[in-house]
Scaffold this motif. Structure first.
Motif, mmCIF file in Angstrom:
data_model
loop_
_atom_site.group_PDB
_atom_site.id
_atom_site.type_symbol
_atom_site.label_atom_id
_atom_site.label_comp_id
_atom_site.label_asym_id
_atom_site.label_seq_id
_atom_site.Cartn_x
_atom_site.Cartn_y
_atom_site.Cartn_z
ATOM 1 N N GLY A 48 0.913 -1.044 -0.199
ATOM 2 C CA GLY A 48 0.194 -0.030 0.116
ATOM 3 C C GLY A 48 1.187 0.996 0.258
ATOM 4 N N THR A 49 0.164 2.501 -0.371
ATOM 5 C CA THR A 49 1.122 3.344 -0.577
ATOM 6 C C THR A 49 0.332 4.870 -0.188
ATOM 7 O OG1 THR A 49 2.954 2.649 -1.996
ATOM 8 C CG2 THR A 49 2.704 5.269 -2.227
ATOM 9 N N GLY A 50 -0.022 5.938 0.649
ATOM 10 C CA GLY A 50 -0.916 7.027 0.192
ATOM 11 C C GLY A 50 -1.363 7.068 -0.857
ATOM 12 N N GLU A 51 -2.754 7.669 -1.044
ATOM 13 C CA GLU A 51 -2.693 7.542 -2.467
ATOM 14 C C GLU A 51 -2.187 9.514 -2.527
ATOM 15 O OE1 GLU A 51 -7.189 7.532 -2.435
ATOM 16 O OE2 GLU A 51 -6.547 5.266 -2.365
ATOM 17 N N ARG A 52 -2.358 10.558 -1.480
ATOM 18 C CA ARG A 52 -2.302 12.009 -2.147
ATOM 19 C C ARG A 52 -0.701 11.845 -2.675
ATOM 20 N NH1 ARG A 52 -5.754 13.077 -4.167
ATOM 21 N NH2 ARG A 52 -4.771 14.989 -5.024
ATOM 22 N N LEU A 53 0.264 10.838 -2.288
ATOM 23 C CA LEU A 53 1.532 10.865 -2.718
ATOM 24 C C LEU A 53 1.802 11.221 -4.540
ATOM 25 C CD1 LEU A 53 3.114 8.675 -0.100
ATOM 26 C CD2 LEU A 53 2.975 11.113 0.001
ATOM 27 N N THR A 54 3.083 11.867 -4.803
ATOM 28 C CA THR A 54 3.023 11.414 -6.014
ATOM 29 C C THR A 54 4.699 10.703 -6.276
ATOM 30 O OG1 THR A 54 5.043 13.238 -5.699
ATOM 31 C CG2 THR A 54 3.081 14.258 -6.509
ATOM 32 N N ALA A 55 4.078 10.048 -7.551
ATOM 33 C CA ALA A 55 4.997 9.332 -7.675
ATOM 34 C C ALA A 55 6.605 9.179 -7.151
ATOM 35 C CB ALA A 55 5.646 8.913 -9.217
ATOM 36 N N ARG A 56 7.420 11.135 -7.470
ATOM 37 C CA ARG A 56 8.700 11.193 -7.115
ATOM 38 C C ARG A 56 8.555 11.061 -5.200
ATOM 39 N NH1 ARG A 56 9.851 16.143 -5.089
ATOM 40 N NH2 ARG A 56 8.404 16.504 -5.797
ATOM 41 N N HIS A 57 7.255 11.004 -4.262
ATOM 42 C CA HIS A 57 7.120 10.969 -2.992
ATOM 43 C C HIS A 57 7.218 10.161 -2.752
ATOM 44 C CE1 HIS A 57 5.522 15.396 -3.212
ATOM 45 N NE2 HIS A 57 6.380 15.398 -2.776
ATOM 46 N N VAL A 58 6.318 8.695 -3.351
ATOM 47 C CA VAL A 58 6.577 7.228 -3.671
ATOM 48 C C VAL A 58 8.547 6.806 -3.066
ATOM 49 C CG1 VAL A 58 5.844 4.402 -4.126
ATOM 50 C CG2 VAL A 58 4.219 6.766 -3.618
ATOM 51 N N VAL A 59 8.937 7.188 -3.959
ATOM 52 C CA VAL A 59 10.504 7.146 -4.482
ATOM 53 C C VAL A 59 11.529 7.757 -3.163
ATOM 54 C CG1 VAL A 59 12.389 6.293 -5.446
ATOM 55 C CG2 VAL A 59 9.769 6.201 -6.426
ATOM 56 N N GLU A 60 11.332 8.765 -2.589
ATOM 57 C CA GLU A 60 11.751 9.099 -1.354
ATOM 58 C C GLU A 60 11.481 8.850 -0.043
ATOM 59 O OE1 GLU A 60 10.420 13.644 -1.929
ATOM 60 O OE2 GLU A 60 11.918 14.324 -3.249
ATOM 61 N N LEU A 61 10.024 8.456 0.032
ATOM 62 C CA LEU A 61 10.436 6.941 1.087
ATOM 63 C C LEU A 61 11.385 5.877 1.599
ATOM 64 C CD1 LEU A 61 6.586 6.556 1.040
ATOM 65 C CD2 LEU A 61 7.583 8.377 2.545
ATOM 66 N N GLY A 62 12.130 5.790 0.302
ATOM 67 C CA GLY A 62 13.079 5.308 0.561
ATOM 68 C C GLY A 62 13.728 5.223 1.321
ATOM 69 N N ARG A 63 14.535 6.485 1.167
ATOM 70 C CA ARG A 63 15.443 7.126 1.732
ATOM 71 C C ARG A 63 15.132 7.671 2.926
ATOM 72 N NH1 ARG A 63 18.945 6.487 0.029
ATOM 73 N NH2 ARG A 63 20.628 7.810 1.440
ATOM 74 N N THR A 64 14.390 7.233 3.910
ATOM 75 C CA THR A 64 13.734 7.605 5.401
ATOM 76 C C THR A 64 14.547 6.705 6.410
ATOM 77 O OG1 THR A 64 11.332 7.666 4.801
ATOM 78 C CG2 THR A 64 12.128 7.573 6.697
ATOM 79 N N PRO A 65 14.769 5.216 6.027
ATOM 80 C CA PRO A 65 16.130 4.800 6.687
ATOM 81 C C PRO A 65 17.038 6.018 7.155
ATOM 82 C CG PRO A 65 15.432 3.136 5.550
ATOM 83 C CD PRO A 65 14.411 5.092 4.545
#
Length: 260
Positions: A81-98
């Motif tokens: 699952g992924t938040g519906e209001r996110l853009t494609a770029r924001h989805v991939v940016e989540l990978g940098r969180t750690p």
């Protein structure tokens, strides 16, 4: 490892021991219900086995802090699952969180890593598109990009080619193999496993029934016994193989019922 996981008292994964070598591409194959996804979840630390231990660098996975584990290992699930209001770029940016301190913004290096991950899965033109507007295949490519943006040592994929057309199926598997990282991928397509994997682990009824190089594991006898289909296998000198399936025999129709 002797990993065992039960549901309703029945073993879904039954005493599976598996060492994954650094830098190898290991494919998990098996019919539906063979335990591949459950094994993947235990390897990634999402499910705790009822017996046995999953270890990374000699440490039990359940004892590693989630943030530290996410720096070493990335998982792409079948249904993520992924938040519906996110853009494609924001989805991939989540990978940098750690890799970020709490509340700290992405650095120029982080943005460059995200851009490279988007480009690697051919999603740069979709950067500002919102998640709900994307197709299933486009979403799957973004999940792969997010995992690449984590820069993990180990990449675990559960049916990563679902929803993808042939071009992107082959491109994705070639991409993750080219990274030189350890890859564990549950795959449905035996030819994909034979093309890209260094070793193949065959699951059947929760048990590990075969493990080795593609040409040694994907024999006509093993395919018939585990997958219930007839196949012709052309082995090559490099340990890989090509599988051609025989058309299943069909029972003749009942003329009485057909006439009615």
């Amino acid at each position: 490892m002797d990993l065992t996981f039960k549901a309703g008292g029945r073993p879904i994964v039954d005493r599976v021991s598996l060492d994954v070598h650094p830098g190898e591409f290991l494919a998990l194959v098996g019919p539906n219900g063979s335990g591949k996804t459950t094994l993947i979840s235990m390897l990634a630390g999402l499910k705790r086995p009822h017996a046995g231990t999953t270890a990374l660098d000699g440490r039990p996975v359940e004892g590693i802090a989630r943030r530290d584990l996410a720096k070493m290992l990335a998982l792409v699930e079948q249904q993520a699952g992924t938040g519906e209001r996110l853009t494609a770029r924001h989805v991939v940016e989540l990978g940098r969180t750690p890799h970020l301190r709490p509340l700290s913004p992405l650095s120029q290096t982080d943005h460059a890593i995200v851009a490279a991950a988007l480009d690697a899965v051919d999603m740069t033109p979709f950067t500002e598109r919102l998640w709900p507007s994307l197709s299933g295949g486009e979403r799957q490519r973004l999940h792969i990009a997010r995992a690449l943006a984590q820069e993990p040592r180990i990449l675990i994929l559960d049916e990563p080619t679902n929803h993808l057309d042939v071009e992107h199926q082959l491109g994705l598997l070639a991409l993750v193999r080219s990274r030189g990282i350890t890859v564990v991928a549950a795959l449905h397509d035996l030819n994909h496993a034979a093309m890209f994997a260094d070793r193949i682990a065959v699951m059947d009824h929760g048990r590990l029934v075969a493990l080795g190089a593609p040409a040694k594991v994907l024999t006509p006898e093993r395919i018939a016994e585990t997958f219930k289909v007839r196949a012709f296998v052309e082995a090559s000198p490099n340990g890989r193989c090509l599988i051609r399936y025989a058309v299943p025999a069909t029972r003749p129709k009942d003329p009485i019922h057909e006439a009615s």
